[in-house]
Scaffold this motif. Sequence first.
Motif, short mmCIF file in Angstrom:
data_model
loop_
_atom_site.label_atom_id
_atom_site.label_comp_id
_atom_site.label_asym_id
_atom_site.label_seq_id
_atom_site.Cartn_x
_atom_site.Cartn_y
_atom_site.Cartn_z
N TYR A 119 -33.07 -38.65 -54.80
CA TYR A 119 -33.51 -37.73 -53.62
C TYR A 119 -35.09 -37.01 -54.16
O TYR A 119 -35.02 -36.59 -55.60
N MET A 122 -37.81 -31.06 -55.13
CA MET A 122 -38.67 -30.15 -54.53
C MET A 122 -39.58 -29.22 -55.33
O MET A 122 -40.72 -28.79 -55.25
N ASP A 148 -33.96 -32.45 -52.07
CA ASP A 148 -33.72 -32.71 -50.66
C ASP A 148 -32.68 -33.76 -50.56
O ASP A 148 -33.16 -34.85 -50.71
N THR A 153 -31.10 -28.90 -48.72
CA THR A 153 -31.65 -28.28 -49.98
C THR A 153 -30.26 -28.03 -50.87
O THR A 153 -29.54 -27.25 -50.66
#
Length: 268
Positions: A119, A122, A148, A153
Amino acid sequence: MKRSIITFLISCCMLAACKSPKQQATGAANQLVVLSYNIHHANPPSRPAGFIDLDTIATTIRSSGAELVAIQELDSMTNRSNREFQLQLLAEKLGMHYRFERTIPFGGGAYGIGILSRYPIMETMAFALPNLEGLPTEPRKILLAKLDVKGKTILFGSTHLDFTNAELTLAQAREMLDKLQQYRTYPIIIAGDFNAVPEDPAIRLIEASLASTGKATDYTIPVLEPRKKIDFIFYESKHFKPVSDSVMRSHNYGSDHLPISATFHLIR
């Protein structure tokens, strides 16, 4: 009348068939597979120093189905590991995002910990863990990543605590928990080599704040006749429900640690 009943039954079967894939997809969408693996810089303990086998490490990770991987004992551009950026190569082999954190300079390059993720990553943060004055031991860190994950989150971490002194390992565990306090608004999973067994003060301290997967007898070292559990996956039980966990005992060639995996249900 019989034709009506048959038509009704066929319609029910078709409706059930239509719903089943959707229900299965929903279940899969809410699950997350996590792996923790100390890879011994990809030097199988049965092979001589300098023999590097990243393909075996990649195969182990791939076979686990892991979506998030906490890795310890990574080399980056060191002389002993063919001047390769090991985490980047693993990420390329597996098609995953990655972050490396150097804990010490070593062999013309760096040595440290890392994260692989299916994933998007971030943001990442790394924090030094304490040492005891006068104790000659290598620096330790915790690497944290905001990810994410399926629209949510979460905070995923990789760490490798000290093995030389139980008091120091406890101090590092305490500092790790202190650092996590500022991120408790996010669901948290922390995994790694904690160099402590379940009954040690460091593990008991962590388990006062976070749940752990598996049993105390899920031994991870040594690989051929394991008798100690020092590798752990910790998580927040209000955000994650464990579905299954395992020690990958058949993968006992690539490293001096056995990898551990856990599947979680994400609580929305």
